[in-house]
Design a protein around this motif. Structure first.
Motif: not given
Length: 399
Positions: A16, A18, A53, A112, A114-115, A211
């Motif tokens: 992850k 970001g 996304r 990438s 998202p949570k 990611d």
């Protein structure tokens, strides 16, 4: 007819991080080019696995990757089929190479993520079965996986301990993989002690979202030989939509419910689109399940991995639990499954994962996988995925 070979494979570690998805894709692309001993100027086609996304750049992924690499003038394409996007991007590149329209293709996928749960895109979509189960049933993916797991328990006698054993196996493999997000060995007891998500599945039975990025360099076989590369042959590839309906029971129909006209087979079984993709890839490759040295399968949940054993022909229906319990699917067993660590160790980076599976098979067939998860002497492998709305894929690679 000339075939197509992988001469370069590269990845960006899963996690992850970001950052924009193009960061992971370009890192993977440069690693694949370095592995191939190829220059950017040699690439004349960029095939991107799209990610919805990633905003507008995600929809036009092929061009987004080329631009992020600083390239101009290459032909580009973008493929979206949810979790099968990577395989469809590979298929697009292979078709162009075999047609003689390109000489070297770069295939890239990255995400990438998202949570939390993925929010639906595009508003109401009543023609989308996934949207319908989210909206009408409240059945997000963990519940969907749990329903299939419960059915496996009822029909085949699977136990939660079997599902936990799948996670423990894959975690042991992933612990030796530097690209994996989770590199900690996990016991079956720890899986069973983790919080329940949707009975019978626990938190550690369900893959995360991640990611990550993966890339391949593809050329025709004669060009691979000319370059003196270390090639792996893409011997069979299928990325087919299923026969419909796919919502019918997979096993023989219940008494009094004969199959409707145009559905099922002579034994009354419903169409099996994952099995059909594997069969088509085997036929093109001139190989079968008995030839496999390893498999990378799509373990969105631990229970789903057991279904895949049967879908790709490793055992008869209902035989997956026995195969697992015998140790046949761990490294050192008869047919190791997910020696990469699978999604249990990586998590989902949706457009990248079909490509990452081929990266893993390539490394294994070249004898380059790390000790602790290496399948010694591997010559034939299969990579399989399942995507949104019935998209599926299978790729058979040979040495």
């Amino acid at each position: 007819m000339s075939g197509v070979c992988v001469i370069g494979a590269g990845m960006h570690p899963w996690g992850k991080w970001g950052r924009p998805f193009t960061d992971y894709g370009t890192a993977a692309a440069r690693a694949a080019l370095a592995d191939a001993g190829a220059e950017a100027s040699e690439v004349d086609f960029v095939s991107g696995a799209a990610t919805v996304r990633g905003g507008y750049p995600g929809f036009v992924a092929g061009a987004a990757y080329a631009r992020a690499l600083g390239w101009r003038g290459q032909q580009v394409a973008s493929s979206y089929a949810a979790c099968a996007s990577g395989a469809q991007a590979i298929a697009a590149a292979r078709a162009r190479l075999l047609a003689g329209l390109s000489d070297m293709a770069l295939v890239v996928g990255a995400e990438s993520a998202p949570k939390g749960f993925f929010a639906p895109l595009g508003g109401d979509r009543p023609d989308d079965p996934d949207w319908l189960r989210f909206r009408l049933l409240g059945a997000a993916n963990p519940l969907y996986f749990a329903l299939a797991a419960r059915r496996r328990m009822e029909v085949h006698g699977a136990r939660p301990e079997d599902f936990a054993a799948v996670k423990a196996k894959n975690a042991a493999h992933g612990a030796a993989n530097p690209m994996a997000r989770y590199r900690k060995r996990t016991t079956a007891g720890e899986v069973l002690a983790s919080p329940a998500v949707a009975d019978p599945l626990h938190l550690l039975d369900v893959c995360a979202t991640s990611d990550g990025g993966a890339a391949l360099v593809l050329v025709r076989e004669e060009d691979a030989r000319r370059r003196g590369a270390d090639p792996v042959r893409l011997a069979g590839l299928s990325a087919a939509v299923p026969d419909y309906p796919v919502a019918e029971p997979e096993m023989p129909y219940l008494a009094g419910d004969p199959p409707r006209a145009g559905t099922g087979d002579a034994e009354g079984r419903a169409p099996r689109f994952r099995e059909a993709n594997a069969r088509a890839a085997y036929e093109e490759a001139g190989a079968g399940p008995e030839d496999l040295d390893l498999a990378e399968v799509y373990d969105l949940s631990t229970a789903m991995e057991l279904d895949w054993y049967e879908e790709i022909g490793l055992c008869p229906r209902g035989g997956a639990e026995g195969l697992l319990r015998d140790g046949a699917t761990r490294v050192g067993g008869r047919v190791p499954v997910n020696p990469s660590g699978g999604l249990a160790s990586f998590g989902e980076a949706v457009p990248a994962q079909g490509i990452a599976q081929v990266c893993e098979i390539t490394a294994q067939l070249r004898g380059r996988a790390e000790p602790g998860r290496r399948v010694e002497g591997a010559r034939v492998g299969i990579a399989v995925t399942q995507g949104l709305f019935g998209h599926g894929s299978a790729a058979v690679l040979t040495r």
